[in-house]
Design a protein around this motif. Structure first.
Motif, PDB file in Angstrom:
ATOM      1  N   LEU A  66      -6.182   2.907   2.913  1.00  0.00           N
ATOM      2  CA  LEU A  66      -6.368   2.009   1.617  1.00  0.00           C
ATOM      3  C   LEU A  66      -5.347   2.983   0.609  1.00  0.00           C
ATOM      4  O   LEU A  66      -4.170   2.097  -0.507  1.00  0.00           O
ATOM      5  CB  LEU A  66      -7.682   2.053   1.014  1.00  0.00           C
ATOM      6  CG  LEU A  66      -7.974   1.557  -0.077  1.00  0.00           C
ATOM      7  CD1 LEU A  66      -7.604   0.453  -0.699  1.00  0.00           C
ATOM      8  CD2 LEU A  66      -9.365   1.695  -0.787  1.00  0.00           C
ATOM      9  N   VAL A  70      -1.770   1.038  -1.047  1.00  0.00           N
ATOM     10  CA  VAL A  70      -1.918   1.061  -2.890  1.00  0.00           C
ATOM     11  C   VAL A  70      -1.020   2.032  -3.200  1.00  0.00           C
ATOM     12  O   VAL A  70      -0.080   1.483  -4.345  1.00  0.00           O
ATOM     13  CB  VAL A  70      -3.093   2.297  -3.176  1.00  0.00           C
ATOM     14  CG1 VAL A  70      -3.188   2.287  -5.048  1.00  0.00           C
ATOM     15  CG2 VAL A  70      -4.563   0.968  -3.149  1.00  0.00           C
ATOM     16  N   SER A 141      -7.499  -4.245  -3.439  1.00  0.00           N
ATOM     17  CA  SER A 141      -7.945  -3.544  -2.939  1.00  0.00           C
ATOM     18  C   SER A 141      -9.372  -4.150  -1.890  1.00  0.00           C
ATOM     19  O   SER A 141      -9.376  -3.202  -0.627  1.00  0.00           O
ATOM     20  CB  SER A 141      -8.539  -2.491  -4.100  1.00  0.00           C
ATOM     21  OG  SER A 141      -7.397  -1.568  -4.467  1.00  0.00           O
TER      22      SER A 141
END
Length: 202
Positions: A66, A70, A141
């Motif tokens: 993640l 991002v 997300s």
């Protein structure tokens, strides 16, 4: 030679622990892509020997994925396509590849940030068009975490139950099964979305 490399990777994951898993999966998911199998399968193997906690390894792997996604998202969100055109070639992202990623994202919508996390070869790059499109960060997300979490769980399971000498043919069959399931999920999503759009227009 191959066994020496595998043993080195297993030892590296063991020495670096959960922080190492997070850092390597961050890199794998961002600007320095390499096969996530070399990180998470050894982690699963170490968990089977009681040298790692499989839950913490899962959280570290998913969190790293993640984080890297991002990072890519914000690169394109703030700096735009120009950054990729200028520096993408240094990490293997050509103009042609970027166009394909954008076309895929535009065609399949936000769910592509979920299902592409389960497709080797493009899983790292789907964050780029999402950032260019300024996709809602919370949605991005969520979809990324779901997709990355499933992928990390699969790799951990392969390492846990099959060890470092896993059957590559079996692993290939697992990937094919995942792709089939993804195709079904995507088709259902597109059908529901188009039905909602038709209702709004009528």
């Amino acid at each position: 030679m191959l066994n020496d490399i595998i043993n080195f990777i297993v030892q590296t994951v063991s020495d670096w622990g959960y922080i190492g898993i997070f850092c390597m999966m961050f890199l794998e998911s961002s600007f320095f892509p390499f096969p996530s199998e070399i990180v998470m399968i050894p982690a699963g193997y170490l968990a089977s020997k009681g040298e790692m906690n499989i839950i913490i390894a899962f959280l570290a792997g998913t969190g790293g994925s993640l984080g890297g996604a991002v990072f890519n998202y914000y690169l394109c969100y703030f700096f735009g396509r120009g950054l990729i055109e200028k520096y993408g070639k240094f990490v293997g992202i050509t103009e042609e590849k970027m166009q394909k990623f954008e076309n895929f994202f535009n065609k399949h919508g936000e769910i592509s940030t979920f299902n592409c996390r389960l497709i080797p070869g493009i899983r790292q790059y789907i964050s780029l068009p999402a950032g260019l499109a300024k996709m809602n960060l919370l949605k991005f997300s969520l979809y990324t975490t779901l997709g990355a979490g499933i992928w990390v769980a699969i790799l951990l399971a392969v390492g846990y139950y099959l060890g470092t000498n896993y059957d590559k043919e079996l692993f290939k069959n697992i990937i094919i099964s995942i792709l089939v399931i993804l195709a079904v999920i995507t088709a259902i999503y597109i059908y529901i979305k188009s039905k909602k759009n038709n209702k709004r227009e009528s």
